[in-house]
Design a protein around this motif. Structure first.
Motif, mmCIF file in Angstrom:
data_model
loop_
_atom_site.group_PDB
_atom_site.id
_atom_site.type_symbol
_atom_site.label_atom_id
_atom_site.label_comp_id
_atom_site.label_asym_id
_atom_site.label_seq_id
_atom_site.Cartn_x
_atom_site.Cartn_y
_atom_site.Cartn_z
ATOM 1 N N LEU A 60 44.048 38.171 48.355
ATOM 2 C CA LEU A 60 44.553 38.848 47.152
ATOM 3 C C LEU A 60 46.082 38.929 47.102
ATOM 4 O O LEU A 60 46.662 38.796 46.019
ATOM 5 C CB LEU A 60 43.936 40.237 47.025
ATOM 6 C CG LEU A 60 42.482 40.247 46.532
ATOM 7 C CD1 LEU A 60 41.902 41.649 46.601
ATOM 8 C CD2 LEU A 60 42.370 39.698 45.121
ATOM 9 N N PRO A 61 46.793 39.118 48.240
ATOM 10 C CA PRO A 61 48.258 39.039 48.173
ATOM 11 C C PRO A 61 48.739 37.665 47.682
ATOM 12 O O PRO A 61 49.714 37.580 46.922
ATOM 13 C CB PRO A 61 48.685 39.296 49.617
ATOM 14 C CG PRO A 61 47.578 40.119 50.188
ATOM 15 C CD PRO A 61 46.327 39.578 49.557
ATOM 16 N N TYR A 62 48.045 36.623 48.098
ATOM 17 C CA TYR A 62 48.324 35.254 47.619
ATOM 18 C C TYR A 62 48.146 35.179 46.101
ATOM 19 O O TYR A 62 48.974 34.587 45.380
ATOM 20 C CB TYR A 62 47.372 34.306 48.353
ATOM 21 C CG TYR A 62 47.259 32.891 47.846
ATOM 22 C CD1 TYR A 62 48.326 32.007 47.922
ATOM 23 C CD2 TYR A 62 46.042 32.420 47.350
ATOM 24 C CE1 TYR A 62 48.190 30.690 47.494
ATOM 25 C CE2 TYR A 62 45.890 31.117 46.922
ATOM 26 C CZ TYR A 62 46.971 30.254 46.998
ATOM 27 O OH TYR A 62 46.817 28.950 46.579
ATOM 28 N N SER A 63 47.101 35.835 45.584
ATOM 29 C CA SER A 63 46.871 35.859 44.139
ATOM 30 C C SER A 63 47.972 36.649 43.418
ATOM 31 O O SER A 63 48.395 36.269 42.330
ATOM 32 C CB SER A 63 45.505 36.475 43.823
ATOM 33 O OG SER A 63 44.462 35.688 44.341
ATOM 34 N N PHE A 64 48.437 37.727 44.041
ATOM 35 C CA PHE A 64 49.526 38.504 43.443
ATOM 36 C C PHE A 64 50.794 37.664 43.330
ATOM 37 O O PHE A 64 51.552 37.807 42.367
ATOM 38 C CB PHE A 64 49.792 39.772 44.262
ATOM 39 C CG PHE A 64 49.020 40.965 43.787
ATOM 40 C CD1 PHE A 64 47.655 40.885 43.555
ATOM 41 C CD2 PHE A 64 49.637 42.191 43.576
ATOM 42 C CE1 PHE A 64 46.927 41.983 43.114
ATOM 43 C CE2 PHE A 64 48.935 43.299 43.133
ATOM 44 C CZ PHE A 64 47.568 43.195 42.900
ATOM 45 N N GLY A 72 48.549 41.216 38.446
ATOM 46 C CA GLY A 72 47.612 41.361 39.555
ATOM 47 C C GLY A 72 46.865 42.675 39.504
ATOM 48 O O GLY A 72 45.644 42.720 39.681
ATOM 49 N N ILE A 73 47.589 43.746 39.222
ATOM 50 C CA ILE A 73 46.954 45.070 39.138
ATOM 51 C C ILE A 73 46.018 45.146 37.930
ATOM 52 O O ILE A 73 44.882 45.626 38.035
ATOM 53 C CB ILE A 73 48.039 46.168 39.056
ATOM 54 C CG1 ILE A 73 48.814 46.234 40.375
ATOM 55 C CG2 ILE A 73 47.415 47.528 38.725
ATOM 56 C CD1 ILE A 73 50.036 47.131 40.332
ATOM 57 N N GLN A 76 42.791 43.158 38.446
ATOM 58 C CA GLN A 76 41.862 43.825 39.366
ATOM 59 C C GLN A 76 41.080 44.924 38.661
ATOM 60 O O GLN A 76 39.862 45.034 38.817
ATOM 61 C CB GLN A 76 42.633 44.410 40.555
ATOM 62 C CG GLN A 76 42.983 43.389 41.618
ATOM 63 C CD GLN A 76 43.136 44.023 42.988
ATOM 64 O OE1 GLN A 76 42.370 44.902 43.379
ATOM 65 N NE2 GLN A 76 44.128 43.573 43.736
ATOM 66 N N LEU A 77 41.772 45.739 37.890
ATOM 67 C CA LEU A 77 41.093 46.813 37.170
ATOM 68 C C LEU A 77 40.139 46.257 36.124
ATOM 69 O O LEU A 77 38.996 46.720 35.985
ATOM 70 C CB LEU A 77 42.129 47.732 36.511
ATOM 71 C CG LEU A 77 43.041 48.519 37.472
ATOM 72 C CD1 LEU A 77 44.156 49.216 36.700
ATOM 73 C CD2 LEU A 77 42.240 49.526 38.275
ATOM 74 N N PHE A 78 40.597 45.245 35.397
ATOM 75 C CA PHE A 78 39.796 44.662 34.312
ATOM 76 C C PHE A 78 38.525 44.009 34.842
ATOM 77 O O PHE A 78 37.414 44.289 34.354
ATOM 78 C CB PHE A 78 40.654 43.643 33.552
ATOM 79 C CG PHE A 78 39.922 42.926 32.448
ATOM 80 C CD1 PHE A 78 39.486 43.610 31.316
ATOM 81 C CD2 PHE A 78 39.669 41.560 32.538
ATOM 82 C CE1 PHE A 78 38.820 42.945 30.301
ATOM 83 C CE2 PHE A 78 38.998 40.897 31.524
ATOM 84 C CZ PHE A 78 38.579 41.583 30.396
ATOM 85 N N TYR A 79 38.670 43.143 35.853
ATOM 86 C CA TYR A 79 37.493 42.455 36.379
ATOM 87 C C TYR A 79 36.613 43.393 37.210
ATOM 88 O O TYR A 79 35.411 43.158 37.341
ATOM 89 C CB TYR A 79 37.906 41.233 37.196
ATOM 90 C CG TYR A 79 38.287 40.053 36.327
ATOM 91 C CD1 TYR A 79 37.480 39.647 35.268
ATOM 92 C CD2 TYR A 79 39.458 39.345 36.561
ATOM 93 C CE1 TYR A 79 37.824 38.574 34.468
ATOM 94 C CE2 TYR A 79 39.814 38.267 35.770
ATOM 95 C CZ TYR A 79 38.996 37.878 34.720
ATOM 96 O OH TYR A 79 39.346 36.811 33.925
ATOM 97 N N ASN A 234 40.673 33.980 41.257
ATOM 98 C CA ASN A 234 40.372 34.530 42.581
ATOM 99 C C ASN A 234 39.974 35.996 42.457
ATOM 100 O O ASN A 234 39.082 36.481 43.168
ATOM 101 C CB ASN A 234 41.578 34.393 43.509
ATOM 102 C CG ASN A 234 41.247 34.818 44.937
ATOM 103 O OD1 ASN A 234 40.169 34.534 45.451
ATOM 104 N ND2 ASN A 234 42.165 35.530 45.574
ATOM 105 N N ILE A 235 40.608 36.723 41.528
ATOM 106 C CA ILE A 235 40.232 38.117 41.298
ATOM 107 C C ILE A 235 38.874 38.190 40.592
ATOM 108 O O ILE A 235 38.064 39.083 40.872
ATOM 109 C CB ILE A 235 41.334 38.841 40.496
ATOM 110 C CG1 ILE A 235 42.623 38.893 41.329
ATOM 111 C CG2 ILE A 235 40.895 40.254 40.117
ATOM 112 C CD1 ILE A 235 43.799 39.511 40.640
#
Length: 464
Positions: A60-64, A72-73, A76-79, A234-235
């Motif tokens: 997830l840091p890679y995705s950020f 990124g934030i 995460q909340l949406f999915y 990825n998220i």
């Protein structure tokens, strides 16, 4: 109204018969029941939370770095919310299917219901075949990803062996999951698995904050559409871990209580993923673009080695979670599913592990493979198909009238459910499968061109 209440609690009554049988078996110790036999609401919560966040915590840091902090934030909340919604839909469809079958006097005491069977019973064989293809393919590659992650992680403790060799070793270790009969027998493992990921998540958070920002750190994401949608998928993959929802529900003593379990599990998972990914991206910024495993940027300490070891154990558990439904499908195909001998079933299951082992050696691309699986498989398996199945199952007035689980009026009743389902289908198809598929496959092909298939040690630093 009284008849509806009776119908609602039909699903799961057969478990009471099993419990009576267990009480009669005095040879079974209480310790075995505490550690081995789990079917409560709490067991289901631990299973969902433990299964949802595993090696993806490290990517997830890679995705950020691909998305930027804000996106990124938000993703995460949406999915997280969208994943909880479709898990709820799957639970509704499971209870609907099982209630209908139990009215017809079907006995499921020696049979584990699976998602493709729910689709078959509610919508027919074509939907069964679609569900079977996507679910099995996703779980196959989900197992592959766990093996790749094992090799990627252990390398940061012992680099005397290359990652391919570690994949061989951990493939043999993970093959022992053939001896675990069902999800009900993961009680202690689910509990320990969640403790392990909790430790790792907070280790990443604290270690990144203590380390501080690297000199000249840059936070340039998002810079390219390809990277942006790769990170987003990825998220999507992260919160698409409910492909095993039906099997977890079937392991429960009262499956109809599952409805909000996945939402509560997601809420807890977000307390792990948001701080760790944010802190790592804050500290290392664009460096993460070439380091898909968060461990690779942190200095080696006793805490890091502990986190690596705990994640290895957890990946073994998650391998079992992903592979157990495949074992069930294979058992049913060869007529061994109702065999009571654990050893006979274990031997019958072994052929399932071989292609997983092989694929992990061909595609050892830790990180990029998550996005590819997310866009091409997760998008359909746990988002589009459940939403479409719910729409079609309750399309007729009579189906809605006789539904075991009626929709909440807070969400607009049947009309509200229909609108939300349509949004999920369109969004995931266009953004997740469409843009996400293009981006993740472009990135995946780039990894093949750069490192090649069967690469011996993916993203390993050159040895001096």
């Amino acid at each position: 109204m009284a008849s509806e209440k009776v119908e609602t609690i039909v699903a799961g009554n057969y478990m009471e018969m099993e419990r009576e049988g267990e009480q009669a078996n005095e040879s079974q110790s209480k310790i075995s029941k505490y550690f081995w036999q789990g079917g409560s609401v709490y067991d289901a919560w631990f299973s969902c939370a433990s299964n949802q966040v595993a090696q993806v915590l490290l990517t997830l840091p890679y995705s950020f770095s691909q998305l930027g902090m804000a996106s990124g934030i938000v993703f995460q909340l949406f999915y997280g919310i969208m994943g909880s919604w479709t898990a709820y839909l799957i639970s509704v469809l499971y209870v609907e299917y099982r209630t209908r079958k139990e009215r017809e006097k079907f006995d499921f005491r020696n049979h584990v219901i699976q998602w493709f069977e729910v689709l078959d019973g509610l919508l027919g064989k074509h939907w069964r075949n679609i569900g079977l293809f996507f679910n099995c393919t996703f779980l196959l590659f989900g197992s592959v990803i766990q093996l790749i992650a094992c090799a990627s992680n252990i390398y940061y403790i012992n680099d005397k062996l290359d990652k391919r060799t570690w994949t061989y070793i951990f493939g043999a270790c993970c093959a022992t999951t053939v001896f675990i009969p069902s999800f009900r027998n993961y009680r202690i493992w689910s509990f320990l698995g969640l403790i392990m990921t909790t430790f790792t998540a907070w280790y990443l958070t604290i270690a990144a904050l203590v380390h501080g920002q690297v000199e000249g750190v840059q936070h340039s994401g998002p810079t390219k559409m390809v990277l942006y949608f790769t990170g987003a998928t990825n998220i999507l993959y992260t919160f698409g871990g409910h492909a095993v929802t039906v099997e977890i529900m079937h392991a429960m003593w009262k499956p109809q209580k599952f409805k909000l379990i996945y939402l509560f599990a997601t809420a807890y998972v977000l307390t792990l993923t948001l701080p760790s990914a944010s802190a790592m991206y804050w500290a290392f910024g664009d460096m993460l673009l070439t380091h898909s495993n968060a461990f690779s940027l942190l200095p080696r300490t006793g805490f890091r080695d502990t986190a690596v070891i705990l994640m290895l154990i957890h990946q073994f558990i998650t391998f079992g979670f992903a592979c157990t439904p495949l074992y069930f499908v294979w058992e049913k195909a060869i007529g061994m599913h109702e065999t009571k001998s654990i050893f006979k079933r274990a031997l019958a299951r072994l052929p399932v592990v071989i292609p997983i082992w092989f694929l992990a050696i061909i595609f050892p691309f830790f990180g990029p493979i998550n996005s590819a699986v997310g866009s091409l498989l997760v998008s359909f398996t746990v988002y589009i198909i459940p939403a479409m199945a719910h729409i079609l199952t309750f399309a007729s007035a009579s189906a809605r009238e006789n539904a075991v689980e009626r929709p909440s009026s807070i969400l607009g009743g049947w009309v509200g459910h229909y609108a939300i389902n349509c949004f999920v289908v369109v969004w995931v198809f266009v953004v997740g499968f469409g843009f996400g598929g293009w981006a993740s496959m472009t990135n995946f092909i780039r990894q093949i061109d750069t490192f090649g298939l069967f690469t011996k040690c993916y993203q390993c630093p050159p040895k001096h």
